[in-house]
Design an enzyme around this catalytic site. Structure first.
Site, PDB file in Angstrom:
ATOM      1  N   GLU A 160       7.117  10.994 -11.674  1.00 41.54           N
ATOM      2  CA  GLU A 160       6.915  12.183 -12.515  1.00 41.54           C
ATOM      3  C   GLU A 160       6.079  13.252 -11.824  1.00 41.54           C
ATOM      4  OE1 GLU A 160       5.540   9.227 -12.915  1.00 41.54           O
ATOM      5  OE2 GLU A 160       3.556   9.289 -13.836  1.00 41.54           O
TER       6      GLU A 160
ATOM      7  N   HIS B 114       4.694   6.871  -9.028  1.00 44.86           N
ATOM      8  CA  HIS B 114       4.804   7.824 -10.133  1.00 44.86           C
ATOM      9  C   HIS B 114       5.781   8.957  -9.779  1.00 44.86           C
ATOM     10  CE1 HIS B 114       1.278   6.467 -12.562  1.00 44.86           C
ATOM     11  NE2 HIS B 114       0.960   5.925 -11.411  1.00 44.86           N
TER      12      HIS B 114
ATOM     13  N   CYS C 184       4.841   2.357 -12.920  1.00 39.69           N
ATOM     14  CA  CYS C 184       3.560   1.762 -12.562  1.00 39.69           C
ATOM     15  C   CYS C 184       3.255   0.563 -13.466  1.00 39.69           C
ATOM     16  CB  CYS C 184       2.461   2.818 -12.562  1.00 39.69           C
ATOM     17  SG  CYS C 184       1.121   2.364 -11.458  1.00 39.69           S
TER      18      CYS C 184
HETATM   19  N1  GLN Z   1      -3.279  -0.800 -14.203  1.00 42.39           N
HETATM   20  C1  GLN Z   1      -2.277  -0.957 -13.199  1.00 42.39           C
HETATM   21  C2  GLN Z   1      -2.875  -1.052 -11.806  1.00 42.39           C
HETATM   22  O1  GLN Z   1      -3.997  -0.667 -11.600  1.00 42.39           O
HETATM   23  C3  GLN Z   1      -1.252   0.157 -13.265  1.00 42.39           C
HETATM   24  C4  GLN Z   1      -1.804   1.492 -12.966  1.00 42.39           C
HETATM   25  C5  GLN Z   1      -0.929   2.630 -13.460  1.00 42.39           C
HETATM   26  O2  GLN Z   1      -0.065   2.454 -14.302  1.00 42.39           O
HETATM   27  N2  GLN Z   1      -1.193   3.840 -12.953  1.00 42.39           N
HETATM   28  O3  GLN Z   1      -2.214  -1.494 -10.891  1.00 42.39           O
END
Ligand code: GLN
Length: 533
Positions: free
Chosen positions: A512, A510, A384
């Site tokens: 995970e 994600h 992410c």
């Molecule tokens: N802050 C980033 C976004 O909003 C990544 C979010 C995250 O890592 N869950 O796109």
């Protein structure tokens, strides 16, 4: 053959952090290992509608389900133990309960009546508990009540349990988790706090059926008899829960103590099938005796609170076991990382993971770490924000766009290689409005991602507002970054790779969240393998 859904409640006494979630998940695992269908639900007594608006220091990781619910991290344990998906219905907070009751009141559904905690709030709680049973998918619904008995916030929940116990009769059981503190000076385990917390439950009209007693030392028959005598339970219903070397041992400890058998007898479930924990034991065997070890750096800004990256740490445990390898995580604060100290801090690592996150703090440290991993061909996985940082790093150092950034961190950048998602532009409310939950992703053949997943169509869970800016696609491609995974409907880049490196991959989703003991995630499995090589 018809089977009434049985409802099991897990409450906690004496202190918080006793591990109700792990006990609930372990009991569920044992029932599942006897062939039953089981789900677990968490009721959280705070006023937020969901934990999505809490920062990780408050509440640890925010876990995301397929259907896009932002939930308590215990749901991650439920999925990892059971290998069964959870949903919005599996996590309910006081905020959500009140929100729906108040909405109903405004619609006029209680017209003419005074709306009260009892029965309106407690009815709403009871409905949310029975909702999972009514799906017809589960023979057992285990409901963990957050907080500690005696908290003002959890009172309506305990009251709902009292009412349901009365309504459901033998289809309902209450497991109460307590602590037996050890007094070193007298060399004794003390039962008084347990007695008091059971008395408090009794004041609210709830008689627990089983007591699970956390203890640092074996409890012994005499203490079990004493607790049983004071708390109106049979001696067999006093279960010893010793500290375990890993949470994954807890189902076995609970099986030794016959927690599942005691519960099944209480619920009048006769002649259950025998326990089959073959796959679970297979995993534990590998976990206990790995033949090698790798050190992987987890770079994030909440590393002093390991709960913030719970699912990532657990995914490494699953992936390590498959590879017959122990993954030692080195938790590295991105705040203190610079291009100057990165060689010293990352030099000994066999893999680098840059974690998800929000906001500007620590961002330059993450970018410095990625530059080091890319230039030194150290296996890298970015998740992410970690993926977004890999894009920024590549733009700055390979494309030469020195001020490249995400608009999240620098709204004024002339090179917003990461930009706000189109669908996010008109959003003003913060709660539950990110791009959340499972989305499909198409993987290009011949890429690292394709080799990892061995599939062209995958589905992964998301939680973000920003995204790779497709205006830069051709520049990145020309410079050697591969956009190997694309969301088919929106054309969003979900996976990026640098194929000249051994293993360099960033994912907007994600992985995970989807790794379980019985189904370790292929990205983590391949990453660990690359780190071992
Ligand atoms: N802050 C980033 C976004 O909003 C990544 C979010 C995250 O890592 N869950 O796109």
């Amino acid at each position: 053959m018809s089977f009434n859904t049985r409802y099991i409640f897990v409450t906690g006494g004496v202190t918080s952090s006793l591990g109700k979630g792990i006990i609930a998940a372990s009991l569920a695992k044992l029932l599942q290992a006897r062939g039953f269908t089981v789900t677990i639900q968490k009721l959280d007594p705070y006023i937020n509608i969901d934990p999505g608006t809490l920062n990780p220091y408050e509440h640890g990781e925010c876990y995301v389900t397929d259907d896009g619910a932002e939930t308590d991290l215990d749901l991650g344990h439920y999925e990892r133990f059971l290998n069964v998906r959870t949903s919005q219905a599996n996590n309910v907070t006081t905020g959500r309960i009140y929100q729906s009751v108040i909405e109903k009141e405004r619609k006029g559904e209680f017209l003419g009546k005074t709306v009260q905690v009892i029965p309106h709030i407690t009815d709403e709680i009871k409905n949310r508990i029975k909702l999972l049973g009514k799906t017809g998918q589960y023979q057992f619904v285990i409901t963990e009540i957050g907080g500690t008995v005696g908290d003002i916030e959890s009172l309506p929940y305990i009251e709902a349990v009292r009412q349901l116990k009365w309504e459901l009769g033998t289809d309902c059981a209450v497991v109460h988790l307590t602590l037996l503190p050890y007094l070193a000076t007298s060399g004794e385990l003390k039962t008084k706090p347990t007695q008091h917390s059971v008395k408090m439950l009794l004041e609210y009209g709830v008689q627990p059926d089983v007591l699970v007693c956390r203890s640092e030392h074996p409890i012994g028959k005499d203490i079990k008899r004493k607790i049983a005598l004071f708390c109106n339970v049979s001696t067999e219903a006093v279960i010893e829960a010793l500290d375990a070397p890993t949470i994954y041992e807890v189902p076995l400890l609970m099986a030794q103590e016959k927690l599942d058998e005691t519960i099944l007898a209480k619920l009048m479930v006769n002649n259950p099938s025998t326990l089959n924990l073959q796959r679970w034991n297979g995993f534990l065997e590998k976990y206990r005796h790995p033949s090698s070890e790798v050190v992987i750096g987890l770079i994030g800004k909440y590393v002093e609170l390991k709960e913030s990256y719970k699912s990532i740490a657990e995914a490494f445990i699953h992936a390590g076991a498959v590879n017959d390898c122990r993954v030692k995580l080195e938790w590295i604060h991105s705040d203190g990382l610079t291009e100057e100290n990165v060689p010293e801090k990352l030099g000994k690592l066999q893999g680098v993971l840059v974690a998800p996150g929000f906001g500007n703090r620590g961002i330059e440290g993450k970018i410095a770490a990625i530059k080091y991993a890319r230039e030194n061909n150290i296996p890298f996985l970015g998740i992410c924000l970690g993926m977004q940082c890999a894009v920024i790093e590549f733009a700055r150092n390979v494309l030469g766009l020195k001020d490249a950034h995400s608009r999240e961190m620098n709204p004024a950048t002339t090179n917003p290689v990461i930009d706000l998602l189109e669908a996010q532009k008109n959003i003003s409310h913060m709660g539950g409005t990110m791009r959340l939950g499972a989305y499909p992703c198409h993987i290009e053949e011949g890429t690292l991602a394709h080799r990892i997943y061995n599939a062209s169509e995958i589905s992964e869970r998301h939680r973000h507002r920003y995204e790779f800016n497709n205006e830069y696609t051709s520049k990145f491609k020309a410079a050697g970054m591969v956009l190997s995974g694309i969301n088919p409907a929106a054309g969003l880049a979900e996976i990026v790779e640098v194929p000249t490196n051994r293993f360099f991959i960033g994912v907007q989703f994600h992985p995970e969240y989807k790794s379980t003991v019985e189904n370790p995630h292929p990205l983590f499995v391949s990453f660990v393998k690359a780190a071992m090589a």
